[in-house]
Design a protein around this motif. Structure first.
Motif, short mmCIF file in Angstrom:
data_model
loop_
_atom_site.label_atom_id
_atom_site.label_comp_id
_atom_site.label_asym_id
_atom_site.label_seq_id
_atom_site.Cartn_x
_atom_site.Cartn_y
_atom_site.Cartn_z
N THR A 149 -32.55 77.05 85.66
CA THR A 149 -32.13 78.63 86.14
C THR A 149 -31.47 78.48 87.36
O THR A 149 -30.97 79.30 88.39
CB THR A 149 -32.13 78.90 84.93
OG1 THR A 149 -32.08 78.98 83.51
CG2 THR A 149 -31.01 80.32 85.37
N ALA A 150 -33.09 78.69 88.42
CA ALA A 150 -33.56 78.68 89.27
C ALA A 150 -32.61 78.42 90.06
O ALA A 150 -32.63 78.54 91.15
CB ALA A 150 -34.90 79.15 89.61
N MET A 151 -32.92 76.98 90.12
CA MET A 151 -32.24 75.69 91.26
C MET A 151 -30.71 75.82 90.76
O MET A 151 -29.98 75.95 92.19
CB MET A 151 -32.78 75.14 89.93
CG MET A 151 -33.12 73.25 91.88
SD MET A 151 -34.13 72.34 91.12
CE MET A 151 -32.52 71.41 89.72
N VAL A 152 -30.20 75.74 90.05
CA VAL A 152 -29.27 75.76 89.88
C VAL A 152 -28.42 77.54 90.59
O VAL A 152 -27.31 77.51 91.29
CB VAL A 152 -28.52 76.08 88.40
CG1 VAL A 152 -26.40 76.61 88.25
CG2 VAL A 152 -28.87 75.36 87.94
N GLY A 153 -29.48 78.48 90.21
CA GLY A 153 -28.87 79.80 90.92
C GLY A 153 -29.28 79.41 92.75
O GLY A 153 -27.46 79.88 93.44
N ALA A 154 -30.39 79.64 93.04
CA ALA A 154 -29.77 78.63 94.99
C ALA A 154 -28.87 77.95 95.11
O ALA A 154 -28.78 78.06 96.67
CB ALA A 154 -31.75 78.23 94.76
N VAL A 155 -29.07 77.08 94.23
CA VAL A 155 -27.40 75.88 95.52
C VAL A 155 -26.58 76.95 94.88
O VAL A 155 -25.58 76.75 96.05
CB VAL A 155 -27.67 74.61 94.38
CG1 VAL A 155 -26.74 74.15 94.52
CG2 VAL A 155 -28.33 73.46 94.00
N LEU A 156 -25.83 77.02 94.01
CA LEU A 156 -24.74 78.12 93.47
C LEU A 156 -24.97 79.41 94.99
O LEU A 156 -23.71 79.51 95.68
CB LEU A 156 -24.40 79.05 92.43
CG LEU A 156 -23.48 79.98 92.24
CD1 LEU A 156 -22.29 78.43 91.42
CD2 LEU A 156 -23.50 80.83 91.19
N LEU A 157 -25.80 79.76 95.16
CA LEU A 157 -26.15 80.99 96.49
C LEU A 157 -25.67 80.25 98.12
O LEU A 157 -25.11 80.63 98.68
CB LEU A 157 -27.13 81.97 96.77
CG LEU A 157 -27.85 83.06 95.37
CD1 LEU A 157 -28.45 83.51 95.43
CD2 LEU A 157 -26.41 83.77 95.73
N GLY A 158 -26.44 78.91 98.07
CA GLY A 158 -26.39 78.19 98.81
C GLY A 158 -25.21 77.46 99.24
O GLY A 158 -24.66 76.92 100.65
N LYS A 159 -23.64 77.38 98.11
CA LYS A 159 -23.00 77.07 98.64
C LYS A 159 -22.09 77.34 99.84
O LYS A 159 -21.74 78.80 99.78
CB LYS A 159 -22.28 76.98 97.32
CG LYS A 159 -22.21 75.24 96.86
CD LYS A 159 -21.38 75.66 95.58
CE LYS A 159 -21.39 73.65 94.89
NZ LYS A 159 -20.32 73.43 94.63
N LYS A 160 -21.18 77.19 100.19
CA LYS A 160 -20.11 77.75 101.53
C LYS A 160 -18.98 78.31 99.74
O LYS A 160 -18.76 77.62 99.19
CB LYS A 160 -19.42 77.07 102.00
CG LYS A 160 -20.43 76.78 102.85
CD LYS A 160 -19.86 75.99 103.59
CE LYS A 160 -20.34 74.76 105.34
NZ LYS A 160 -19.88 73.47 105.40
N ASP A 161 -18.63 79.49 100.82
CA ASP A 161 -17.62 80.29 99.76
C ASP A 161 -16.18 79.95 100.55
O ASP A 161 -15.97 79.34 101.37
CB ASP A 161 -17.43 82.00 100.19
CG ASP A 161 -17.39 82.09 99.27
OD1 ASP A 161 -15.93 81.84 98.44
OD2 ASP A 161 -16.59 84.23 98.95
N LYS A 162 -15.56 78.63 99.12
CA LYS A 162 -14.42 78.15 99.52
C LYS A 162 -13.20 79.05 99.87
O LYS A 162 -12.26 78.25 100.69
CB LYS A 162 -14.21 76.72 98.21
CG LYS A 162 -14.60 76.21 98.54
CD LYS A 162 -14.43 75.07 97.62
CE LYS A 162 -15.46 74.34 97.37
NZ LYS A 162 -14.90 73.63 96.10
N LYS A 163 -13.01 80.16 99.25
CA LYS A 163 -11.90 81.67 99.57
C LYS A 163 -11.73 81.71 101.14
O LYS A 163 -11.24 81.81 101.81
CB LYS A 163 -11.64 82.30 99.13
CG LYS A 163 -11.81 82.83 97.51
CD LYS A 163 -11.92 83.48 96.59
CE LYS A 163 -11.49 83.02 95.20
NZ LYS A 163 -12.49 84.09 94.00
N LYS A 164 -13.37 81.72 102.06
CA LYS A 164 -13.20 82.54 103.41
C LYS A 164 -12.99 81.59 103.79
O LYS A 164 -12.80 81.49 104.68
CB LYS A 164 -14.41 83.76 103.16
CG LYS A 164 -15.16 84.42 102.76
CD LYS A 164 -16.05 84.85 103.24
CE LYS A 164 -16.22 86.59 102.10
NZ LYS A 164 -17.27 86.89 101.79
N ALA A 165 -13.67 80.55 103.65
CA ALA A 165 -13.70 79.20 104.70
C ALA A 165 -12.11 78.77 105.13
O ALA A 165 -10.87 78.67 104.32
CB ALA A 165 -14.06 78.15 104.14
#
Lengths: 165, 345
Positions: A149-165
């Motif tokens: 769970t911690a790993m998935v959370g880290a990946v999610l936080l590290g991902k680029k926000d598609k709406k802003k980009a």
């Protein structure tokens, strides 16, 4: 026993050095040495697997990442933010309170009888694996889910926000 | 611990150390000879016959060069960097079994320095420690190219350690042991070599070994077209020599490891059918092992002069998006095969 006291002295010494050294990179390096002395403690207890895993994961991976971040930030004594005297005084008082609580709790608790290891081979990898996968299977699997769970959370936080980009 | 035992191990350690250094020394010559062969040149041929004295000349030159420590460098860590690199490179060979036991008189001499119960993990630990030498050296130089090289080395080594560890897990499922001595002893003859059971695992391990030793096509930490000299830009004299030397020693140790865990180590085909005495089998086994190691070293060089270097994003994609899923699939496949084998055969 003398070996134990010597290694224990080393771990305490390097742990203190971790706290008092001004340069954060030195601090991390002392922490690495502290972990190394922990590995020696594990070997003294005949827990080879734990020793090597501590070595690989803490020294080889986690501390490398710490060092990595510190090197990129390039922090040193000049960039250290100056805290007001009020904050420092608060820190001293809180630390004193903590020491008093620790001392008091040690005084109240009876010292336990010396622990006898029933099976001195328990730290070897085969026995450890059997214990983990038979007696402690559920806690083991749950903790692995926690890590995932911690790993998935880290990946999610590290991902680029598609709406802003 | 008896006295003879200590003497025996001491001699063995000295012999292994000398062999490691000699092979690393001559790898530098061999690398240039192989490069010459690949590019249709002669390679170094001035010092001695076939340039056989070239490594000695290079070593002497490194020792007598002026040593420069940059004014802005962090002096203790600048010296610690190459020291750590060479020490971690040298201690890896302690758990590799070089041969079976030799019987001299009535003493049985094991040709392995230390039979650690978790030998294969020990090597991982040492490899993981090796990155500190590069990181400290790069940071202490106080040079942005060095720092970039160091940061690249750290992230590369952590990324590929994961895939390497996962490929080893599948191997351990087959061998059921973490001790290198047992893993090699199981691969008797030719059909029992682990390469036949774990071809995919071996491929992943091989790629990761290239990445861990910072060899082409993964030598981004010292990529000279982008970073001058990478992490060792500011180093001169024997400190630079130690960095280069540690790379060759790492190459030797990882070749030995691959030969030991996947290609049978000292085992060779028909080893018990030739009617040789146990000591002769051991001696031939040691030679066979070294032939395998040298073949792997040649393979490292062959790749270096054949493939171009990766781009950094390609390196990360390969590590995280290709090798790790492949290694996970390999673990699952191995598990299925083991269960099927238990059920039906």
């Amino acid at each position: 026993m003398t070996v134990f006291y010597f290694v224990a002295f080393l771990s305490l010494f390097f742990a203190v050095m971790t706290i008092i050294s001004k340069n954060p990179v030195h601090s991390v390096l002392y922490l690495v040495v502290t972990f190394f002395t922990f590995s020696i403690h594990y070997i003294l207890l005949n827990a080879q697997f734990l020793a090597v895993v501590n070595f690989i994961i803490y020294m080889g991976a986690i501390m490398v990442l710490f060092l990595f971040v510190l090197m990129l930030l390039n922090m040193n004594e000049d960039s250290e933010p100056l805290k007001s005297i009020f904050v420092k005084a608060m820190g001293v008082i809180a630390g004193m309170c903590f020491i008093i609580i620790l001392a008091a709790s040690f005084k109240v608790l009876q010292t336990s009888p010396p622990l006898e290891i029933i099976n001195p081979e328990i730290g070897l990898v085969g026995n450890l694996g059997k214990v983990l996968f038979k007696e402690f299977l559920l806690p083991f699997e749950i903790s692995s889910i926690l890590l995932l769970t911690a790993m998935v959370g880290a990946v999610l936080l590290g991902k680029k926000d598609k709406k802003k980009a | 611990m008896e006295f003879a035992f200590i003497i025996e191990k001491f001699i063995l350690i000295i012999v292994v150390f000398v062999i490691t250094l000699v092979i690393a020394m001559y790898s530098t010559l061999a690398e240039r000879k192989v490069a010459g062969f690949m590019q249709d040149r002669l390679g170094p041929d001035r010092a001695g016959i076939f340039g056989i004295l070239q490594p000695l000349c290079d070593g002497g030159k490194f020792f007598f060069k002026e040593e420069i420590i940059p004014a802005g460098a962090h002096r203790p860590l600048f010296i610690l960097g190459p020291t750590l690199a060479i020490i971690t490179a040298c201690i890896g060979s302690a758990v590799i079994p070089w041969g079976q036991a030799l019987t001299i008189g009535d003493r049985v001499v094991e040709l392995q320095v230390a039979d650690v119960n978790v030998g294969i993990l020990y090597i991982f630990g040492v490899v993981a420690l090796g990155v500190y030498g590069i990181m400290l050296g790069g940071w202490a130089s106080n040079n942005k190219f060095s720092l970039m090289g160091a940061v690249r080395a750290a992230s590369q080594s952590i990324s590929y350690e994961l895939a390497m560890g996962l490929s080893i897990i599948a191997l351990l499922m087959v061998t059921q042991s973490l001790s290198l001595k047992e893993i090699v002893a199981q691969q008797e003859g030719f059909v029992n070599w682990n390469i036949w059971a774990q071809p995919l695992g071996f491929l992943i391990f091989l790629i990761c070994a290239f990445a861990e030793t910072n060899r082409v096509p993964f030598d981004l930490p010292e990529c000279e077209t982008e970073l001058v000299g990478g992490y060792h830009t500011e180093y001169s004299s024997m400190k630079l020599g130690l960095y280069m030397f540690s790379e060759y020693i790492n190459m030797f140790v990882s070749s030995a490891l691959m030969a030991a865990i996947y290609f049978g180590g000292y085992n060779f085909p028909f080893m018990y059918d030739l009617g040789l005495s146990a000591n002769w089998i051991t001696i031939i086994g040691v030679f066979v092992f070294f032939i395998k190691i040298i073949a792997f070293i040649f393979f490292f060089m062959w790749i270096r002069w054949t493939l171009p270097r990766f781009r950094y994003d390609q390196l990360m994609n390969l590590g995280w998006k290709m090798l790790i899923p492949l290694a996970l699939a390999n673990i699952a496949l191995t598990g299925v095969f083991i269960i099927l084998k238990d059920k039906f055969f």
